[in-house]
Design an enzyme around this catalytic site. Structure first.
Site, mmCIF file in Angstrom:
data_model
loop_
_atom_site.group_PDB
_atom_site.id
_atom_site.type_symbol
_atom_site.label_atom_id
_atom_site.label_comp_id
_atom_site.label_asym_id
_atom_site.label_seq_id
_atom_site.Cartn_x
_atom_site.Cartn_y
_atom_site.Cartn_z
ATOM 1 N N ARG A 46 -16.902 18.178 4.971
ATOM 2 C CA ARG A 46 -16.334 17.100 4.141
ATOM 3 C C ARG A 46 -16.249 15.827 4.974
ATOM 4 O O ARG A 46 -16.547 14.739 4.511
ATOM 5 C CB ARG A 46 -14.951 17.473 3.580
ATOM 6 N N TYR A 98 -21.297 -1.393 -16.792
ATOM 7 C CA TYR A 98 -21.631 -0.003 -17.096
ATOM 8 C C TYR A 98 -20.427 0.675 -17.763
ATOM 9 O O TYR A 98 -19.302 0.575 -17.260
ATOM 10 C CB TYR A 98 -22.008 0.707 -15.784
ATOM 11 N N ASP A 170 -22.200 -3.984 -7.838
ATOM 12 C CA ASP A 170 -22.930 -2.791 -8.271
ATOM 13 C C ASP A 170 -24.405 -3.184 -8.290
ATOM 14 O O ASP A 170 -24.846 -3.932 -9.154
ATOM 15 C CB ASP A 170 -22.427 -2.359 -9.654
ATOM 16 N N LYS A 195 -30.061 6.707 -9.773
ATOM 17 C CA LYS A 195 -31.075 5.918 -10.455
ATOM 18 C C LYS A 195 -32.255 5.640 -9.512
ATOM 19 O O LYS A 195 -32.947 6.553 -9.127
ATOM 20 C CB LYS A 195 -30.431 4.638 -11.007
HETATM 21 C C1 LIG Z 1 -25.341 5.156 -13.757
HETATM 22 C C2 LIG Z 1 -24.587 3.979 -13.324
HETATM 23 C C3 LIG Z 1 -23.325 4.101 -12.710
HETATM 24 C C4 LIG Z 1 -22.626 5.450 -12.545
HETATM 25 O O1 LIG Z 1 -23.303 6.265 -11.663
HETATM 26 P P1 LIG Z 1 -23.320 7.885 -11.766
HETATM 27 O O2 LIG Z 1 -24.197 8.280 -10.651
HETATM 28 O O3 LIG Z 1 -23.846 8.234 -13.124
HETATM 29 O O4 LIG Z 1 -21.894 8.326 -11.591
HETATM 30 C C5 LIG Z 1 -22.696 2.945 -12.283
HETATM 31 N N1 LIG Z 1 -23.260 1.731 -12.452
HETATM 32 C C6 LIG Z 1 -24.463 1.572 -13.042
HETATM 33 C C7 LIG Z 1 -25.027 0.208 -13.192
HETATM 34 C C8 LIG Z 1 -25.172 2.683 -13.502
HETATM 35 O O5 LIG Z 1 -26.356 2.512 -14.099
#
Ligand SMILES: *Cc1c(COP(=O)(O)O)cnc(C)c1O
Length: 379
Positions: A46, A98, A170, A195
């Site tokens: 961890r 998001y 983000d 992604k």
């Molecule tokens: C998918 C996404 C998230 C969340 O991420 P997860 O890996 O699904 O928890 C946050 N911000 C954006 C812009 C996203 O496309």
């Protein structure tokens, strides 16, 4: 070292045990000690794990940061950032962000006494109206989902610095190939590595990258104390994904442009939302802070018919109707019935999420095949 080299070599070196060029998947919870405290840098997985550490180093390198932290999902990474705050603190956030981030902020952290202001950051000076002595963090998401609005990160950073407030970006949609928020002055970069960084639709993961050592220490403390880490197998997969990020992104951008142009010229299409068009309201900022326009875009059809939009996404043969984005395969989504279905029609329409809006994550297939699929689906 330039970006393409960094994705492959940045803060990376062969594994010290046997010289493995890719780090082994250290599928272990614990590490033998010769005497209490006598270990080789790892005690418990961890706290740290060699495969995760290799990934965290690579993340830091590609974002031009000093410290990377990998989490079990993008939301787990955002959760860790929010845990820097205390009850009574305030956050100013992008309004069209998001959906999962919005849910985390309003359904979890508002209950812990943190106040969120959701602000249209298209005009960054608006942010300043919401700053007070309790403001601790500005949360920026750009490009936004699904309308592909662009926020001027440098302008937002100037406001954050003036008021000594942290600013996080983000960077999921753009990736460091197109946009490097730390270079623009941001304090924290966040990714859903699920992604583009992973890139193959086979891992759920999140990441944070920072430059400042004290901030990194705080975030590491949270990562270890709360425990939302990723496993070594997933760390290996995302590290492998990063090594081709630049060539994938290059093709995502080429195909994204071709699809945007095809749709813009299609007689049934009403509007195409893609920041590469000179007619896009934020095109000048996109051009300044990004090195390309990516493979994400949305479009609406004439007549704005809900049922027709559903039929269109059902007709796709190559574009897969699915949530998520950023993988090698092309995906399509219908926000009004999928990601934004829980938002009242009048509210979602205010932000542009109308009945006929279709979002595409354009993959890296042959463009001729993608255009052929769009042509038959639009009829
Ligand atoms: C998918 C996404 C998230 C969340 O991420 P997860 O890996 O699904 O928890 C946050 N911000 C954006 C812009 C996203 O496309």
């Amino acid at each position: 070292m330039k970006f393409n080299t960094k994705t492959i070599h940045g803060k990376q070196s062969p594994d010290p045990a046997y010289g493995a060029v890719m780090p082994p998947i250290y599928q272990t919870t614990t590490y033998a000690q010769s005497t209490p405290g006598g270990h080789k840098g790892f005690e418990y997985s961890r706290s740290s794990n060699p495969t995760r550490q290799a990934l965290e180093n690579a993340l830091a390198s590609i974002e031009n940061g000093e410290f990377g932290l990998a989490f079990g999902s993008g939301l787990a990474a955002i959760d860790a950032v929010m845990k820097l705050l205390k009850p009574g603190d305030e956050v100013i956030s992008t309004s069209d962000l998001y959906g999962g981030s919005y849910r985390l902020f309003t359904s979890i952290f508002e209950g812990f006494g943190i106040k969120f202001h959701f602000v249209n950051m298209g005009e960054p000076s608006t942010i300043e109206q919401y700053i007070n002595a309790k403001t601790k963090l500005i949360w920026v998401e750009t490009p936004t989902n699904p309308m592909l609005n662009i926020i001027d990160v440098k302008a937002a950073v100037a406001i954050a610095k003036k008021h000594k407030v942290l600013l996080a970006v983000d960077n999921t949609f753009a990736t460091p190939y197109l946009q490097q928020p730390l270079e623009l002055g941001a304090d924290i970069v966040m990714h859903s590595a699920t992604k583009y960084l992973g890139g193959h639709s086979d891992v759920v993961m999140g990441a944070l990258v920072v430059k400042d050592q004290a901030l990194a220490k705080q975030l590491y403390f949270i990562q270890n104390a709360c425990g939302a880490i990723c496993g070594p197998q997933d760390a290996f997969l995302v590290l492998r994904g990063i090594k081709t990020l630049h060539i994938r992104m290059q093709r995502h951008c080429e195909n994204g442009k071709a699809v945007a142009e095809y749709l813009a010229a299609h007689p049934k299409v009403e509007s195409v939302y893609w920041p590469g068009f000179e007619t896009h309201p934020n095109h000048p900022i996109a051009k300044e802070q990004m090195t390309g326009f990516g493979g994400m875009l949305s479009f609406t059809t004439k007549g704005n018919n809900y049922k027709e939009a559903i039929k269109t996404v059902e007709r796709f043969k190559l574009f897969t109707l699915a949530e998520s984005l950023g993988g090698v395969e092309s995906l399509a989504g219908h926000p009004a019935s999928m990601t934004h279905a829980s938002i009242p029609k009048a509210d979602r329409e205010k932000t542009g999420v109308v009945d006929s809006l279709i979002r595409l994550s354009v993959g890296i297939e042959d463009i001729e095949d993608l255009i052929k699929d769009l042509k038959q689906a639009l009829g």
